[in-house]
Structure formats: structure tokens, C-alpha cells
Scaffold this motif. Structure first.
Motif, short mmCIF file in Angstrom:
data_model
loop_
_atom_site.label_atom_id
_atom_site.label_comp_id
_atom_site.label_asym_id
_atom_site.label_seq_id
_atom_site.Cartn_x
_atom_site.Cartn_y
_atom_site.Cartn_z
N SER A 20 0.83 -1.36 -0.12
CA SER A 20 0.00 0.03 0.03
C SER A 20 0.83 1.02 -0.08
CB SER A 20 -1.20 -0.07 1.26
OG SER A 20 -1.88 -1.12 1.10
N LYS A 21 1.08 1.99 1.16
CA LYS A 21 1.89 3.18 1.39
C LYS A 21 3.06 3.09 1.85
CE LYS A 21 -0.59 7.22 1.24
NZ LYS A 21 -0.69 7.57 -0.15
N ILE A 22 3.28 1.78 2.59
CA ILE A 22 4.54 1.94 3.63
C ILE A 22 5.37 0.91 2.85
CG2 ILE A 22 5.38 1.10 5.88
CD1 ILE A 22 2.37 1.74 6.78
N GLY A 23 6.65 1.19 2.46
CA GLY A 23 7.42 0.43 1.35
C GLY A 23 8.64 -0.13 1.92
N HIS A 24 8.89 -0.12 3.22
CA HIS A 24 10.20 -0.77 3.86
C HIS A 24 10.40 -2.18 3.39
CE1 HIS A 24 7.47 -1.22 7.28
NE2 HIS A 24 8.07 -2.26 7.43
N CYS A 25 9.12 -2.90 3.53
CA CYS A 25 9.28 -4.32 3.32
C CYS A 25 9.60 -4.70 1.88
CB CYS A 25 8.05 -5.15 3.76
SG CYS A 25 8.03 -5.31 5.53
N LEU A 26 8.82 -3.95 1.18
CA LEU A 26 8.68 -4.03 -0.54
C LEU A 26 10.22 -3.52 -0.74
CD1 LEU A 26 7.66 -4.33 -3.37
CD2 LEU A 26 7.14 -1.80 -3.12
N ASN A 27 10.93 -2.43 -0.36
CA ASN A 27 12.31 -2.01 -0.79
C ASN A 27 13.16 -3.07 -0.39
OD1 ASN A 27 13.77 -0.15 -1.84
ND2 ASN A 27 14.67 0.11 0.15
N ASP A 28 13.09 -3.76 0.72
CA ASP A 28 14.03 -4.58 1.25
C ASP A 28 13.85 -5.81 0.46
OD1 ASP A 28 15.61 -5.77 3.63
OD2 ASP A 28 14.12 -7.37 3.36
N LEU A 29 12.85 -6.52 -0.04
CA LEU A 29 12.62 -7.66 -0.57
C LEU A 29 13.24 -7.60 -2.23
CD1 LEU A 29 9.08 -8.93 0.22
CD2 LEU A 29 11.34 -9.75 0.81
N LEU A 30 13.00 -6.32 -2.51
CA LEU A 30 13.28 -5.91 -4.09
C LEU A 30 15.11 -5.80 -3.97
CD1 LEU A 30 11.10 -3.11 -5.17
CD2 LEU A 30 10.96 -5.52 -5.98
N PHE A 31 15.55 -5.31 -3.12
CA PHE A 31 16.94 -5.41 -2.87
C PHE A 31 17.50 -6.81 -2.87
CE2 PHE A 31 21.00 -5.54 -0.11
CZ PHE A 31 21.76 -4.68 -0.89
N ARG A 32 16.89 -7.55 -1.93
CA ARG A 32 17.46 -8.75 -1.81
C ARG A 32 17.36 -9.70 -3.19
NH1 ARG A 32 17.96 -10.45 3.88
NH2 ARG A 32 16.91 -8.85 5.04
N TYR A 33 16.44 -9.26 -3.74
CA TYR A 33 15.92 -10.13 -5.11
C TYR A 33 17.03 -9.73 -6.05
CZ TYR A 33 14.00 -9.90 -9.71
OH TYR A 33 13.62 -9.90 -11.04
N LYS A 34 17.24 -8.36 -6.02
CA LYS A 34 18.30 -7.74 -7.23
C LYS A 34 19.84 -8.32 -6.90
CE LYS A 34 18.79 -5.30 -10.84
NZ LYS A 34 18.12 -5.58 -11.99
N SER A 35 19.75 -8.56 -5.61
CA SER A 35 21.33 -9.01 -5.12
C SER A 35 21.53 -10.35 -5.21
CB SER A 35 21.50 -8.17 -3.67
OG SER A 35 21.45 -6.84 -3.65
N GLY A 36 20.40 -11.06 -5.62
CA GLY A 36 20.73 -12.48 -5.69
C GLY A 36 20.82 -13.05 -4.42
N LEU A 37 20.32 -12.48 -3.37
CA LEU A 37 19.91 -12.94 -2.00
C LEU A 37 18.85 -13.79 -1.80
CD1 LEU A 37 21.38 -10.00 0.29
CD2 LEU A 37 22.58 -12.20 -0.59
N LEU A 38 17.69 -13.55 -2.70
CA LEU A 38 16.48 -14.19 -2.58
C LEU A 38 16.34 -14.87 -4.15
CD1 LEU A 38 14.18 -14.41 -0.56
CD2 LEU A 38 13.19 -12.53 -1.50
N PRO A 39 16.43 -16.15 -3.85
CA PRO A 39 16.34 -16.80 -5.52
C PRO A 39 14.87 -17.07 -5.98
CG PRO A 39 16.88 -18.35 -3.64
CD PRO A 39 16.64 -17.06 -2.95
N VAL A 40 14.54 -15.92 -6.37
CA VAL A 40 12.74 -15.83 -6.85
C VAL A 40 12.91 -15.14 -8.23
CG1 VAL A 40 11.90 -16.15 -4.47
CG2 VAL A 40 12.30 -13.91 -5.54
N GLU A 41 11.74 -15.30 -8.59
CA GLU A 41 11.18 -14.27 -9.91
C GLU A 41 10.14 -13.47 -9.36
OE1 GLU A 41 13.16 -13.84 -12.45
OE2 GLU A 41 14.53 -15.37 -12.44
N ILE A 42 10.38 -12.18 -9.36
CA ILE A 42 9.40 -11.28 -8.98
C ILE A 42 8.75 -10.60 -10.26
CG2 ILE A 42 8.50 -9.07 -7.68
CD1 ILE A 42 10.83 -9.48 -5.94
N LYS A 43 7.54 -11.42 -10.58
CA LYS A 43 6.82 -10.96 -11.60
C LYS A 43 6.01 -9.96 -11.89
CE LYS A 43 7.29 -13.76 -14.48
NZ LYS A 43 8.36 -14.09 -15.38
N ALA A 44 5.33 -9.37 -10.65
CA ALA A 44 4.66 -8.04 -10.54
C ALA A 44 4.35 -7.61 -9.15
CB ALA A 44 3.24 -8.54 -10.99
N ILE A 45 4.25 -6.20 -9.25
CA ILE A 45 3.95 -5.51 -7.88
C ILE A 45 2.45 -4.84 -8.12
CG2 ILE A 45 4.43 -3.62 -6.41
CD1 ILE A 45 7.52 -3.96 -7.28
#
Length: 288
Positions: free
Chosen positions: A95-120
Motif C-alpha cells: 500500500s503506502k508503507i514501503g520498507h518491506c517492499l524495498n527490502d525484498l526488491l534489494f534482496r532479489y536484485k542482489s541475488g540473496l533471494l532466489p525468486v522471480e518477482i513477476k509483478a507488484i
């Protein structure tokens, strides 16, 4: 790269389960990389997770599945076999509070989270630029305050269309501040994770950290759980706490709490991705 799989199972506790599973894998040219098991004396159920490789490339996943059915039926197992190299497809909701979103995106982009984020998906537009910076499709599906049941149903149907179109294996509510309907919870049963502060059921509503500050709490924390029709009462996956004191103002408590939320949600998502979570009634068994 050798094929690797993760076998998860639960069944009535009895003698010979580990022997049957390990014997099956050995006889089919498999090598166990790691294994964990737990027998619950209360529920009388046995839980097991086995990560193994296949030394003989001629042995296919389909063949293993077909062959293991006999073992599973004999021991009354509920089981799943997963490709360990597969990256699960995720859809994130915010919604409007983005700390968890930002953290997951960083982990994904850094290769720390082995997933494919398909949509937000969001009911607000605050994070469309953040999504664009990661080249992830952003779907703005608004839901006005005081929306009717019909409007809510229409919006949730559009959410499900995005989830299904992307064949999402997991939906993460990264501080999505809308209550999902029972039908939506059923559609996402077992594949949706939520995060919230651990004050619940205390300090409900707006600004929970401010409420907690007024009461002089000494511990704050976060809980990640599966989404069910019982609001914030789904099976718990992960929790953590941080100690606070009287010298901290509400803003400091909020900042600390958000840090804990990020870590707890990331752990829960990673446990799901690595197939470490097994349901045990209203609880979970999580093999760390």
C-alpha cells in the motif's frame, strides 16, 4: 549442473519412515545432501525434508514421482517433490508503507533471494517508480475507502487475474493494508504470506507503535504468517523481537519495528522458497 530435488512429507508417526525414504533414494541413484525430520508427540505426525541430488541423469523427476508413490501410499504420506534449482514466481502487494517492499526488491536484485518477482500490485501509486527501477510491472488497482462489497469483489478479481496471469507460486503482502475477503484468502490458501507487528491482538488500528509507546512496552517485534480468513491468525512462520526502553520516542520505535518486519518477512519468504515450511494443523514446522 546435476539435478537436485527437495522432498517434503508428513505422515502418521511410525517406525521405519527415515529408513524407507533413504532406502528409496539410495536404490534410485540419489545422494542425500541434507535431511531434517521431526516427530510431533502431540499430533502424532512425522515431518521430513530431504534435499538430494540425482547422480544418474537418466532418472527423471517424473520417474521419481511415479516410483515414490508406492512408498508414500504405504506410509499414508502427504508429500511434494520440488526442483531445487527452480526459482519460484512471486507477486508482491503493497500500500503506502514501503520498507518491506524495498527490502525484498534489494534482496532479489542482489541475488540473496532466489525468486522471480513477476509483478507488484498496489492500491496506491506511491511505488510505481520503484517498481520501474527494477523493471518489474506495476499494477495500480485502487480500492476507495468505504468501498462497497461489490467494488471490493471487483478489485480482488483484478488482483487474482494478475496473480494467475503470472502463475505466481507465492503472494507476499509486504504491508498491503487491505483486509482480504474470505474468498480471496481461500483462492490464495497456502501461498500467501503476510507481515505485521507482533503487538496483535494488542494495539490494533492506526499507529500501533505510538500506542505501544504510550504503554511503555519493553519489547517490539514482527510476525510473518500464512494468510487465512481469520484476520492475522494464520499459521505463524517466523517471528523476532527487539528490546526498547523508555528513552525512545514513537518514531524510534517505529524505525526499529520496521527493521524487524523486513528481516522477519525476508526469512519467511526464504523458508517458503526453500520448501522448509510444513503445516501441522494451525501451526507450522519450519526446518531451519
Amino acid at each position: 549442473m546435476r539435478p537436485e530435488y527437495i522432498l517434503t512429507l508428513s505422515c502418521p508417526d511410525q517406525r521405519g519412515i527415515v529408513h524407507s525414504v533413504s532406502g528409496f533414494l539410495t536404490s534410485h541413484g540419489c545422494n542425500i545432501i541434507d535431511s531434517a525430520q521431526f516427530g510431533d508427540a502431540h499430533s502424532q505426525l512425522f515431518f521430513m525434508r530431504v534435499h538430494f541430488s540425482v547422480d544418474e541423469l537418466a532418472i527423471s523427476e517424473q520417474f521419481l514421482r511415479q516410483e515414490f508413490k508406492e512408498v508414500a501410499q504405504a506410509l499414508q504420506m502427504e508429500w511434494q517433490l520440488h526442483d531445487a534449482h527452480h526459482k519460484p514466481r512471486l507477486v508482491l502487494m503493497v500500500s503506502k508503507i514501503g520498507h518491506c517492499l524495498n527490502d525484498l526488491l534489494f534482496r532479489y536484485k542482489s541475488g540473496l533471494l532466489p525468486v522471480e518477482i513477476k509483478a507488484i500490485i498496489s492500491n496506491h501509486t506511491d511505488f510505481y517508480q520503484l517498481a520501474a527501477s527494477y523493471n518489474i510491472p506495476f499494477h495500480h488497482l485502487p480500492l476507495a475507502a468505504g468501498a462497497s462489497a461489490e467494488e471490493k469483489q471487483t478489485q480482488e478479481q483484478r488482483v487474482l487475474e494478475v496473480i494467475n496471469a503470472n502463475q505466481a507460486e507465492l503472494v507476499v503482502l509486504a504491508r498491503y493494508m487491505q483486509i482480504l475477503s474470505n474468498s480471496m484468502c481461500q483462492a490464495l490458501n497456502g501461498r500467501a504470506i503476510n507481515i505485521h507487528h507482533s503487538f496483535l491482538p494488542s494495539f490494533k488500528g492506526a499507529k500501533p507503535y505510538y500506542q505501544a509507546h504510550d504503554r511503555g512496552v519493553k519489547l517490539i517485534g514482527a510476525t510473518a504468517h500464512f494468510v487465512t480468513g481469520d484476520l492475522d491468525e494464520g499459521p505463524i512462520i517466523e517471528q523476532d523481537v527487539a528490546r526498547v526502553d523508555h528513552a525512545m520516542d514513537p518514531e524510534k520505535l517505529t524505525a526499529i519495528g520496521r527493521d524487524v518486519e523486513c528481516v522477519v518477512l525476508a526469512r519467511a519468504v526464504n523458508y517458503f522458497v526453500e520448501h522448509r515450511i510444513l503445516l501441522n494443523g494451525h501451526k507450522t514446522v519450519v526446518f531451519n
